[in-house]
Design an enzyme around this catalytic site. Structure first.
Site, PDB file in Angstrom:
ATOM      1  CB  THR A   1      -7.738  -5.349  -0.354  1.00  0.00           C
ATOM      2  OG1 THR A   1      -7.828  -4.673  -1.433  1.00  0.00           O
ATOM      3  CG2 THR A   1      -8.548  -6.621  -0.277  1.00  0.00           C
ATOM      4  CE1 TYR A   2      -2.604   0.299   3.862  1.00  0.00           C
ATOM      5  CE2 TYR A   2      -0.853  -0.283   1.882  1.00  0.00           C
ATOM      6  CZ  TYR A   2      -1.322   0.360   3.327  1.00  0.00           C
ATOM      7  OH  TYR A   2      -0.553   1.534   3.444  1.00  0.00           O
TER       8      TYR A   2
END
Length: 861
Positions: A335-336
């Site tokens: 994820t980011y």
DNA sequence: GCAAGGTC
């Protein structure tokens, strides 16, 4: 009627998330727009009761960044102090991405704009960057509000849908606060950096940095490191003493802990020692306790935690770790990676994330076990509403990821650990006394490894001790007094530094790694064993220097105050202009004070670095004073003239030698040969390289070998420039005839001689009787002479504005030509001898003729 | 060539 709605997110991944969440039935098409980085996803749906065609696209961070106009970017000609009052311009942050064009084209035909930028100040600021590009190209929305702002606290579909149903307006105040911060950072950072760099590089030859930078984030970051180093240097070790008792049970020796820990008085320690050493002394167990203890499973990862862990466990620097994490994110494995949130959102699909790992060769079976036993509820943390914690998205093997696998491995094991149970263990403590003094022996046994089974570094080792019973007497094997000294703290590790930065609000999750990298790159700190940051002499001198001049320049409060002021703007409690002006005025004062007191800093530099003179080696002669210029071979490579007190920037790569003792035709500087191992070797003139002649500024730093067109265009060294305070050389533009032009290669003053008339000019060895300047030889074409007869040779003095006939091949005898200076005035020609002027007024043997002086004659233009 | 902030 179908209206068009343009929706813009902060980055491509969020645009995709939006389209996934908001398009009916997840049906949308994607295409590339004007920007190569940002896709456009399109679908049909409803927008507040209207049938609408949605276009979802994104920025890639800021569209613009702030800078000075080009004329302010010349370090030699712009006084750093003027930067505080300089204008600023916004430039495309990344012109390759063609973001303005992207929004302009996508906005066409759209009636509504919905801004889905990150819900923080920077995001709000980007909103207005998008608005500026999109709105002028949009269609009317009639009486409806055209620009909308989505406010969302998570990227979960439910939250995005909720945000879509409750759109608001962008907040100009928040956006303004970002502009305010940016302007202040730019101006004060650049002013201090330019001043310091020029000052110290002009004085010292062995500064081991190209740039002596200052910044409201990097400087406090350095301050933390120097403060620790100061603590270490000021540390006074203190002696302390322990009573070390070894007891024996079941054939094993056990080291006991003294209840008092340690004492700082030697006599007291000896006293206890004497008591205990008594031959009759016995160790009697007075308590045996067992307690279940646990080590809590870790919290979900945010950026700072990830960087700290990467540094301590993997030995990866923050910058390096950040790059790897970005790569893994872009390739869809994580994820980011930039998030402040360290708790999973309520609707985060933990099951799914674990399931994605269930086939992994290393932790697949562990994941399956987790799934079948049920995941532990993750620990609570802080939800900053930006992005979920850093979590693996899909399984990957070392073969797929290569180098980045180490980081992926760390993150994934950590993730699994956050949904695993705590590590439970049993602690056994046996307390006993020897002549009334308390001691203990401890043991530990893991009951349930919990998360430590997957997060290897959390693993605990059992410490097994034999069984003891209350009241039993144990054998004392040895008693001794230990003498120790207190030790200084260690240098800050990257991980310590990250914690301090986070605590003091220095930098953001996205920028902290860069600040640390900056102070390493500038040679302010060196990375030592255990990823500890040891300040260099340069770093220490700088920080101590700031402290002597103005402590507020270097303490973290500097940033905090700026932030506080920006918050006032963001909250609408203050206007941008007065806040920026106030802060800049304050820093301008600080800057002036720093400049006037820089000797204090310099005193510290003096003891560390060599002067230019000591660091340089004589190489070639100066064109002005004819003494030797010295070259400083370490970067930034430069030459300097001690006599003229001038520094010349030189090419940064290659060995420099004298070039055949040839001189530059334009300025008389001896040429230098730059020998490169790779690439070209070439001769250059130090003066032309540093300050290109004839205003060829755009060629600064380029090679000025003798094939350069400018050396062909100008016939050099006619004479020295006649302008006040100019040391330049007047050079003849060889292409300019017959309207000869003479330019100064330094001040660019242009002079011309006898428009239309002269045929050839060159310097002579004669000097003007009146002013001593070099005379030029001026040769006129036959028939084009202002004088009646033939081909003449004359000499001209540019300073006195006079031309002398020195010789004539005509039959008219000796001529003298004089001119009254001044544009448009008459010139007079007085022919002495037997000439016959057409309009001669003089008597026999003397002829006078007047002629209108053409504009652009022999005077300064 | 410089700051710090986004992100590619």
């Amino acid at each position: 009627m179908v209206v068009s709605v343009l929706m813009v997110a902060e980055k491509p991944s969020i645009a995709q998330t939006l389209a996934d969440a908001l398009s009916p039935g997840h049906k949308y098409s994607s295409r590339t727009g004007a920007s190569p980085a940002c896709k456009v996803h399109e679908y049909e749906g409803d927008f507040y009761g209207q049938r609408a065609w949605f276009k979802v696209t994104s920025c890639a961070g800021h569209v613009y960044s702030i800078d000075f106009p080009p004329e302010y970017n010349n370090w030699d000609r712009v006084e750093p102090l003027t930067l505080f009052g300089a204008p600023t311009v916004k430039q495309e942050a990344n012109p390759k991405l063609r973001m303005p064009k992207h929004f302009q084209t996508e906005a066409k035909g759209c009636s509504y704009l919905v801004l889905w930028l990150d819900c923080d100040r920077e995001g709000e600021n980007i909103c207005f960057e998008v608005i500026d590009n999109a709105v002028p190209y949009m269609s009317s929305a009639g009486s409806q509000q055209q620009v909308w702002r989505a406010q969302f606290s998570s990227l979960a579909p439910v939250d995005l849908k909720k945000a879509m149903a409750t759109l608001g307006s962008p907040n100009k105040d928040m956006s303004d606060s970002v502009d305010a911060r940016a302007e202040m950072d730019l101006k004060l950072g650049c002013a201090f950096t330019r001043f310091q760099t020029k000052y110290f590089q002009g004085k010292y030859g062995d500064l081991d940095t190209n740039l002596v930078s200052y910044g409201p984030c990097q400087t406090p970051t350095l301050w933390f490191c120097v403060r620790r180093s100061d603590e270490i240097n000021a540390f006074q070790p203190e002696s302390f003493y322990t009573i070390d008792v070894t007891v024996a049970k079941a054939g094993r020796d056990l080291q006991a802990q003294w209840d008092r820990g340690q004492v700082f008085d030697m006599p007291i320690a000896s006293l206890f020692m004497n008591i205990i050493q008594d031959d009759n002394a016995k160790a009697v167990v007075n308590d045996v306790s067992q307690k279940e203890d646990r080590q809590a499973r870790p919290q979900a990862l945010n950026t700072v935690a990830m960087l700290k862990m990467a540094s301590t466990r993997l030995g990866l620097g923050p910058q390096q770790a950040m790059h790897m994490a970005e790569r893994l994110y872009l390739d869809g494995y994580l994820t980011y990676p930039r998030t402040e949130t360290n708790t999973y959102p309520k609707n985060f699909d933990l099951q799914g994330a674990v399931r994605a790992q269930s086939g992994h060769p290393a932790w697949g079976s562990y994941s399956q076990q987790l799934l079948s036993n049920g995941l532990a509820r993750p620990r609570e943390g802080v939800d900053m509403g930006d992005h979920p914690p850093i979590t693996p998205v899909r399984a990957a093997t070392e073969g797929q990821l290569g180098d980045a696998y180490r980081l992926y491995d760390m993150i994934t094991r950590h993730f699994l650990a956050t949904v695993s149970g705590d590590c439970k263990f049993l602690r056994t403590r046996v307390n006993f006394t020897i002549v009334g003094e308390g001691f203990s022996v401890s043991g530990r046994k893991v009951i349930d490894p919990g998360f430590t089974a997957i997060q290897r570094s959390g693993e605990m080792e059992d410490v097994i001790i034999p069984d003891f019973k209350k009241g039993e007497t144990i054998e004392i094997k040895r008693v001794s007094m230990g003498s120790h000294k207190t030790r200084p703290p260690s240098y800050l590790s990257e991980s310590d530094l990250l914690s301090l930065m986070e605590k003091h609000g220095i930098g953001t999750d996205a920028s902290m790694a860069t600040h640390i990298n900056n102070i390493c790159e500038r040679n302010y700190v060196k990375l030592a064993e255990g990823r500890r940051l040891i300040p260099t002499q340069l770093g220490i001198a700088l920080v101590h220097g700031y402290q002597m001049v103005d402590n507020e320049l270097v303490i973290p409060k500097v940033r905090a105050n700026m932030e506080k002021n920006c918050t006032l703007v963001a909250d609408g409690k203050a206007e941008v202009l007065p806040v920026v002006q106030h802060c800049l005025r304050l820093f301008r004062e600080k800057f002036i004070y720093y400049v006037t007191n820089v000797e204090l800093v310099d005193q510290l530099f003096e003891t560390i670095f060599k002067s230019l003179e000591a660091a340089g080696r004589p190489l070639s002669r100066c064109g002005d004073c004819q003494r030797y210029l010295s070259v400083v071979d370490r970067k930034p490579v430069r030459m300097f003239c001690k006599t003229c007190n001038r520094i010349f920037k030189m090419p940064q790569n290659g060995q420099m030698k004298l070039y055949k003792e040839l001189k530059c035709p334009l300025d008389n500087f001896e040429l230098v040969f730059v020998a490169n191992k790779v690439g070209k070797s070439y001769p250059i003139c130090p003066m032309c390289y540093d300050d290109p002649p004839f205003g060829a500024r755009e060629e600064q730093g380029k090679h000025w070998n003798l094939d350069h067109p400018i050396y062909k265009k100008y016939r050099p060294a006619v004479m020295s420039c006649i302008a006040d305070n100019c040391s330049g050389t007047l050079c003849l533009d060889v292409d300019s005839g017959p309207k000869w032009q003479i330019d100064c290669n330094v001040c660019l003053q242009q002079l011309s001689i006898f428009e239309d008339k002269a045929h050839k000019i060159k310097a002579t060895s004669d000097t003007c009787e009146e002013c001593g300047s070099v005379l030029l030889e001026v040769i006129f074409n036959k028939g084009k002479s202002p004088l009646p007869d033939g081909e003449l040779e004359r000499k001209a003095c540019l300073v006195c504005d006079e031309i002398f006939n020195t010789h004539t091949v005509s039959k008219t005898g000796k001529n003298f030509f004089r001119r009254n200076p001044g544009k448009g005035k008459d010139i007079q020609c007085i022919c002495q001898g037997k000439g016959k002027g057409k309009k001669g007024k003089g008597g026999k043997g003397k002829m006078r003729r007047t002629q209108r002086v053409p504009l652009g004659g022999l005077w300064r233009v």
